[in-house]
Motif scaffolding. Sequence first.
Motif, mmCIF file in Angstrom:
data_model
loop_
_atom_site.group_PDB
_atom_site.id
_atom_site.type_symbol
_atom_site.label_atom_id
_atom_site.label_comp_id
_atom_site.label_asym_id
_atom_site.label_seq_id
_atom_site.Cartn_x
_atom_site.Cartn_y
_atom_site.Cartn_z
ATOM 1 N N ILE A 67 0.869 -1.177 0.000
ATOM 2 C CA ILE A 67 0.000 0.000 0.000
ATOM 3 C C ILE A 67 0.907 1.230 0.000
ATOM 4 C CG2 ILE A 67 -1.775 1.296 1.242
ATOM 5 C CD1 ILE A 67 -2.806 -1.394 0.271
ATOM 6 N N LEU A 68 0.652 2.132 -0.939
ATOM 7 C CA LEU A 68 1.466 3.335 -1.075
ATOM 8 C C LEU A 68 0.610 4.577 -0.903
ATOM 9 C CD1 LEU A 68 3.398 2.217 -4.278
ATOM 10 C CD2 LEU A 68 4.367 2.411 -1.986
ATOM 11 N N ASP A 69 1.238 5.646 -0.447
ATOM 12 C CA ASP A 69 0.549 6.931 -0.405
ATOM 13 C C ASP A 69 0.293 7.380 -1.838
ATOM 14 O OD1 ASP A 69 0.658 7.105 2.389
ATOM 15 O OD2 ASP A 69 2.603 8.114 2.348
ATOM 16 N N SER A 70 -0.880 7.908 -2.087
ATOM 17 C CA SER A 70 -1.203 8.375 -3.436
ATOM 18 C C SER A 70 -0.226 9.486 -3.825
ATOM 19 C CB SER A 70 -2.643 8.876 -3.503
ATOM 20 O OG SER A 70 -2.830 9.967 -2.619
ATOM 21 N N SER A 71 0.135 9.501 -5.113
ATOM 22 C CA SER A 71 1.042 10.554 -5.581
ATOM 23 C C SER A 71 0.933 10.707 -7.088
ATOM 24 C CB SER A 71 2.489 10.238 -5.204
ATOM 25 O OG SER A 71 3.039 9.249 -6.052
ATOM 26 N N ASP A 72 1.271 11.891 -7.546
ATOM 27 C CA ASP A 72 1.299 12.151 -8.978
ATOM 28 C C ASP A 72 2.347 11.277 -9.658
ATOM 29 O OD1 ASP A 72 -0.697 14.070 -8.748
ATOM 30 O OD2 ASP A 72 0.711 15.751 -8.660
ATOM 31 N N GLY A 73 3.468 11.022 -8.975
ATOM 32 C CA GLY A 73 4.527 10.205 -9.547
ATOM 33 C C GLY A 73 4.088 8.789 -9.837
ATOM 34 N N ILE A 74 3.317 8.196 -8.929
ATOM 35 C CA ILE A 74 2.823 6.834 -9.140
ATOM 36 C C ILE A 74 1.857 6.802 -10.320
ATOM 37 C CG2 ILE A 74 1.461 4.944 -8.165
ATOM 38 C CD1 ILE A 74 2.611 5.754 -5.408
ATOM 39 N N MET A 75 0.956 7.770 -10.384
ATOM 40 C CA MET A 75 0.016 7.816 -11.505
ATOM 41 C C MET A 75 0.771 8.034 -12.813
ATOM 42 S SD MET A 75 -3.064 7.354 -12.478
ATOM 43 C CE MET A 75 -4.098 7.463 -11.010
ATOM 44 N N GLU A 76 1.778 8.892 -12.802
ATOM 45 C CA GLU A 76 2.581 9.123 -13.995
ATOM 46 C C GLU A 76 3.304 7.838 -14.411
ATOM 47 O OE1 GLU A 76 6.550 11.593 -15.237
ATOM 48 O OE2 GLU A 76 5.116 12.607 -13.926
ATOM 49 N N ALA A 77 3.795 7.081 -13.429
ATOM 50 C CA ALA A 77 4.465 5.813 -13.727
ATOM 51 C C ALA A 77 3.510 4.852 -14.427
ATOM 52 C CB ALA A 77 5.006 5.184 -12.448
ATOM 53 N N ALA A 78 2.296 4.747 -13.920
ATOM 54 C CA ALA A 78 1.308 3.848 -14.524
ATOM 55 C C ALA A 78 0.944 4.317 -15.930
ATOM 56 C CB ALA A 78 0.065 3.768 -13.646
ATOM 57 N N GLU A 79 0.734 5.616 -16.078
ATOM 58 C CA GLU A 79 0.342 6.154 -17.386
ATOM 59 C C GLU A 79 1.466 6.056 -18.417
ATOM 60 O OE1 GLU A 79 -0.906 10.082 -16.226
ATOM 61 O OE2 GLU A 79 -2.950 9.408 -15.821
ATOM 62 N N SER A 80 2.717 6.097 -17.970
ATOM 63 C CA SER A 80 3.841 6.072 -18.913
ATOM 64 C C SER A 80 4.351 4.661 -19.189
ATOM 65 C CB SER A 80 4.986 6.944 -18.407
ATOM 66 O OG SER A 80 5.555 6.403 -17.234
ATOM 67 N N CYS A 81 3.858 3.668 -18.480
ATOM 68 C CA CYS A 81 4.292 2.289 -18.723
ATOM 69 C C CYS A 81 3.910 1.896 -20.158
ATOM 70 C CB CYS A 81 3.639 1.332 -17.729
ATOM 71 S SG CYS A 81 4.093 -0.401 -17.999
ATOM 72 N N PRO A 82 4.892 1.516 -20.971
ATOM 73 C CA PRO A 82 4.592 1.251 -22.382
ATOM 74 C C PRO A 82 3.694 0.037 -22.621
ATOM 75 C CG PRO A 82 6.879 0.717 -21.898
ATOM 76 C CD PRO A 82 6.307 1.373 -20.675
ATOM 77 N N VAL A 83 3.556 -0.834 -21.622
ATOM 78 C CA VAL A 83 2.716 -2.023 -21.809
ATOM 79 C C VAL A 83 1.554 -2.078 -20.805
ATOM 80 C CG1 VAL A 83 4.510 -3.410 -22.902
ATOM 81 C CG2 VAL A 83 4.314 -3.407 -20.410
ATOM 82 N N GLU A 84 1.312 -0.958 -20.096
ATOM 83 C CA GLU A 84 0.231 -0.865 -19.100
ATOM 84 C C GLU A 84 0.257 -2.028 -18.118
ATOM 85 O OE1 GLU A 84 -3.591 -0.114 -20.917
ATOM 86 O OE2 GLU A 84 -3.019 1.938 -21.366
ATOM 87 N N ALA A 85 1.447 -2.298 -17.563
ATOM 88 C CA ALA A 85 1.596 -3.386 -16.600
ATOM 89 C C ALA A 85 1.219 -2.971 -15.182
ATOM 90 C CB ALA A 85 3.042 -3.900 -16.615
ATOM 91 N N ILE A 86 1.047 -1.674 -14.947
ATOM 92 C CA ILE A 86 0.793 -1.161 -13.593
ATOM 93 C C ILE A 86 -0.688 -0.860 -13.422
ATOM 94 C CG2 ILE A 86 1.300 0.687 -11.952
ATOM 95 C CD1 ILE A 86 3.983 1.056 -13.484
ATOM 96 N N SER A 87 -1.259 -1.380 -12.341
ATOM 97 C CA SER A 87 -2.638 -1.039 -12.004
ATOM 98 C C SER A 87 -2.662 -0.374 -10.632
ATOM 99 C CB SER A 87 -3.544 -2.271 -12.019
ATOM 100 O OG SER A 87 -3.123 -3.219 -11.075
ATOM 101 N N ILE A 88 -3.602 0.542 -10.469
ATOM 102 C CA ILE A 88 -3.750 1.286 -9.221
ATOM 103 C C ILE A 88 -5.195 1.181 -8.765
ATOM 104 C CG2 ILE A 88 -3.575 3.543 -8.104
ATOM 105 C CD1 ILE A 88 -1.579 4.334 -10.323
ATOM 106 N N VAL A 89 -5.366 0.770 -7.513
ATOM 107 C CA VAL A 89 -6.692 0.633 -6.921
ATOM 108 C C VAL A 89 -6.721 1.459 -5.640
ATOM 109 C CG1 VAL A 89 -8.303 -1.007 -5.857
ATOM 110 C CG2 VAL A 89 -6.980 -1.690 -7.868
ATOM 111 N N ASP A 90 -7.793 2.202 -5.434
ATOM 112 C CA ASP A 90 -7.969 2.935 -4.185
ATOM 113 C C ASP A 90 -8.049 1.913 -3.057
ATOM 114 O OD1 ASP A 90 -9.529 4.138 -1.913
ATOM 115 O OD2 ASP A 90 -9.418 5.898 -3.209
ATOM 116 N N ALA A 91 -7.149 1.992 -2.100
ATOM 117 C CA ALA A 91 -7.067 0.985 -1.036
ATOM 118 C C ALA A 91 -8.286 0.991 -0.129
ATOM 119 C CB ALA A 91 -5.796 1.189 -0.208
#
Length: 76
Positions: free
Chosen positions: A42-66
Amino acid sequence: MGDKWRVEVDRSVCIGSGMCIGSAPDDFKLDAGRQSHPRLEILDSSDGIMEAAESCPVEAISIVDAESGEMLFPPE
């Protein structure tokens, strides 16, 4: 959006581009096989994490509100 996110990386999809490390170096790491992992379950929400998910070239990252369980990324 909540303050805490459950971040997951689908390692069967991850190609080890390292884009997530560039966007959120404190939240992701690459293992010896160059597969990405969130540093914590579980991570603190951040713009960096969302940017990481959005920039992943294969959309391997998913984010769910904990708290609510709402899928935040990728959009459904």
